[in-house]
Design a protein around this motif. Structure first.
Motif, PDB file in Angstrom:
ATOM      1  N   ILE A  12      42.898  30.243   0.889  1.00 28.00           N
ATOM      2  CA  ILE A  12      43.642  28.898   0.824  1.00 28.00           C
ATOM      3  C   ILE A  12      44.612  29.079  -0.175  1.00 28.00           C
ATOM      4  CG2 ILE A  12      43.885  26.506   0.509  1.00 28.00           C
ATOM      5  CD1 ILE A  12      40.917  26.523   1.941  1.00 28.00           C
ATOM      6  N   GLY A  13      44.164  29.720  -1.380  1.00 28.58           N
ATOM      7  CA  GLY A  13      45.251  29.744  -2.574  1.00 28.58           C
ATOM      8  C   GLY A  13      46.183  30.791  -2.470  1.00 28.58           C
ATOM      9  N   PHE A  14      45.714  31.815  -1.805  1.00 28.80           N
ATOM     10  CA  PHE A  14      46.913  33.011  -1.282  1.00 28.80           C
ATOM     11  C   PHE A  14      47.936  32.369  -0.431  1.00 28.80           C
ATOM     12  CE2 PHE A  14      48.469  36.589   0.952  1.00 28.80           C
ATOM     13  CZ  PHE A  14      48.845  37.567  -0.345  1.00 28.80           C
ATOM     14  N   LEU A  15      47.266  31.834   0.506  1.00 29.16           N
ATOM     15  CA  LEU A  15      48.383  31.278   1.657  1.00 29.16           C
ATOM     16  C   LEU A  15      49.428  30.303   0.995  1.00 29.16           C
ATOM     17  CD1 LEU A  15      45.974  31.225   4.958  1.00 29.16           C
ATOM     18  CD2 LEU A  15      47.802  32.842   4.222  1.00 29.16           C
ATOM     19  N   PHE A  16      48.729  29.246   0.208  1.00 25.01           N
ATOM     20  CA  PHE A  16      49.549  28.427  -0.123  1.00 25.01           C
ATOM     21  C   PHE A  16      50.670  29.032  -1.082  1.00 25.01           C
ATOM     22  CE2 PHE A  16      50.445  25.465  -3.719  1.00 25.01           C
ATOM     23  CZ  PHE A  16      51.003  24.422  -3.023  1.00 25.01           C
ATOM     24  N   GLY A  17      50.392  30.019  -1.979  1.00 20.75           N
ATOM     25  CA  GLY A  17      51.470  30.494  -2.802  1.00 20.75           C
ATOM     26  C   GLY A  17      52.355  31.358  -1.903  1.00 20.75           C
ATOM     27  N   PHE A  18      51.760  32.030  -1.133  1.00 15.89           N
ATOM     28  CA  PHE A  18      52.612  32.983  -0.280  1.00 15.89           C
ATOM     29  C   PHE A  18      53.730  31.948   0.674  1.00 15.89           C
ATOM     30  CE2 PHE A  18      53.487  35.512   3.526  1.00 15.89           C
ATOM     31  CZ  PHE A  18      53.549  36.972   3.014  1.00 15.89           C
ATOM     32  N   CYS A  19      53.216  31.169   1.212  1.00 14.23           N
ATOM     33  CA  CYS A  19      54.135  30.223   2.163  1.00 14.23           C
ATOM     34  C   CYS A  19      54.985  29.462   1.401  1.00 14.23           C
ATOM     35  CB  CYS A  19      53.207  29.353   2.907  1.00 14.23           C
ATOM     36  SG  CYS A  19      52.114  30.268   4.303  1.00 14.23           S
ATOM     37  N   LEU A  20      54.667  29.055   0.356  1.00 18.09           N
ATOM     38  CA  LEU A  20      55.575  28.348  -0.684  1.00 18.09           C
ATOM     39  C   LEU A  20      56.885  29.083  -0.827  1.00 18.09           C
ATOM     40  CD1 LEU A  20      55.882  25.453  -2.208  1.00 18.09           C
ATOM     41  CD2 LEU A  20      54.737  26.708  -4.295  1.00 18.09           C
ATOM     42  N   VAL A  21      56.552  30.254  -1.296  1.00 14.30           N
ATOM     43  CA  VAL A  21      57.822  31.185  -1.473  1.00 14.30           C
ATOM     44  C   VAL A  21      58.726  31.478  -0.383  1.00 14.30           C
ATOM     45  CG1 VAL A  21      58.755  33.499  -2.508  1.00 14.30           C
ATOM     46  CG2 VAL A  21      56.438  32.459  -3.707  1.00 14.30           C
ATOM     47  N   TRP A  22      58.101  31.615   0.779  1.00 12.84           N
ATOM     48  CA  TRP A  22      58.957  31.668   2.049  1.00 12.84           C
ATOM     49  C   TRP A  22      59.642  30.355   2.393  1.00 12.84           C
ATOM     50  CZ3 TRP A  22      60.869  35.663   4.123  1.00 12.84           C
ATOM     51  CH2 TRP A  22      60.486  37.047   3.707  1.00 12.84           C
ATOM     52  N   LEU A  23      58.876  29.143   2.211  1.00 14.70           N
ATOM     53  CA  LEU A  23      59.489  28.095   2.342  1.00 14.70           C
ATOM     54  C   LEU A  23      60.553  27.735   1.623  1.00 14.70           C
ATOM     55  CD1 LEU A  23      59.328  25.411   3.791  1.00 14.70           C
ATOM     56  CD2 LEU A  23      57.846  24.502   1.831  1.00 14.70           C
ATOM     57  N   LEU A  24      60.650  28.175  -0.008  1.00 15.52           N
ATOM     58  CA  LEU A  24      61.781  27.773  -0.772  1.00 15.52           C
ATOM     59  C   LEU A  24      62.827  29.019  -0.469  1.00 15.52           C
ATOM     60  CD1 LEU A  24      59.734  27.667  -4.101  1.00 15.52           C
ATOM     61  CD2 LEU A  24      61.099  25.929  -2.988  1.00 15.52           C
ATOM     62  N   ALA A  25      62.323  30.134   0.001  1.00 16.42           N
ATOM     63  CA  ALA A  25      63.405  31.021   0.434  1.00 16.42           C
ATOM     64  C   ALA A  25      64.259  30.586   1.638  1.00 16.42           C
ATOM     65  CB  ALA A  25      62.749  32.572   0.702  1.00 16.42           C
ATOM     66  N   ILE A  26      63.674  29.800   2.618  1.00 17.47           N
ATOM     67  CA  ILE A  26      64.388  29.252   3.799  1.00 17.47           C
ATOM     68  C   ILE A  26      65.102  28.070   3.215  1.00 17.47           C
ATOM     69  CG2 ILE A  26      64.120  28.132   5.970  1.00 17.47           C
ATOM     70  CD1 ILE A  26      61.643  29.964   6.284  1.00 17.47           C
ATOM     71  N   ILE A  27      64.571  27.159   2.441  1.00 13.19           N
ATOM     72  CA  ILE A  27      65.164  26.010   2.079  1.00 13.19           C
ATOM     73  C   ILE A  27      66.504  26.058   1.063  1.00 13.19           C
ATOM     74  CG2 ILE A  27      65.062  23.853   0.709  1.00 13.19           C
ATOM     75  CD1 ILE A  27      62.129  23.699   1.950  1.00 13.19           C
TER      76      ILE A  27
END
Length: 96
Positions: A12-27
């Motif tokens: 859960i922690g890995f997916l949270f960190g991984f997805c947060l960076v990609w979300l920021l890269a899209i926004i």
């Protein structure tokens, strides 16, 4: 913590960190008024490496937070059991 709880916290922690960076890269390109497709295409290697680092940090942080939460829960349960035990002891002394 047992093995399944540890693995769950890490994933859960890995997916949270991984997805947060990609979300920021899209926004972020929308905020900077840059073409999002070009931004992600040009910076994909950096985004990917940062997302792995953020995933590792997120996994470690989530694991620590989960462990602290379980310790706090066990401590509260122990305190409640102790209070109940002493309450019963006081009731039995008062009856005698």
């Amino acid at each position: 913590m047992n093995l399944s709880q540890i693995l769950k916290a890490i994933v859960i922690g890995f997916l949270f960190g991984f997805c947060l960076v990609w979300l920021l890269a899209i926004i972020l390109p929308f905020i900077l008024s840059v073409n999002p497709i070009d931004f992600v295409h040009q910076c994909s290697e950096d985004i990917y490496s940062f997302s792995l680092y953020a995933g590792l940090i997120g996994a470690l942080g989530w694991l620590i937070l989960a462990d602290r939460g379980l310790k706090k829960k066990k401590k509260e349960e122990l305190e409640n059991e102790m209070l109940e035990y002493f309450r019963k002891q006081n009731e039995s002394v008062e009856k005698d």
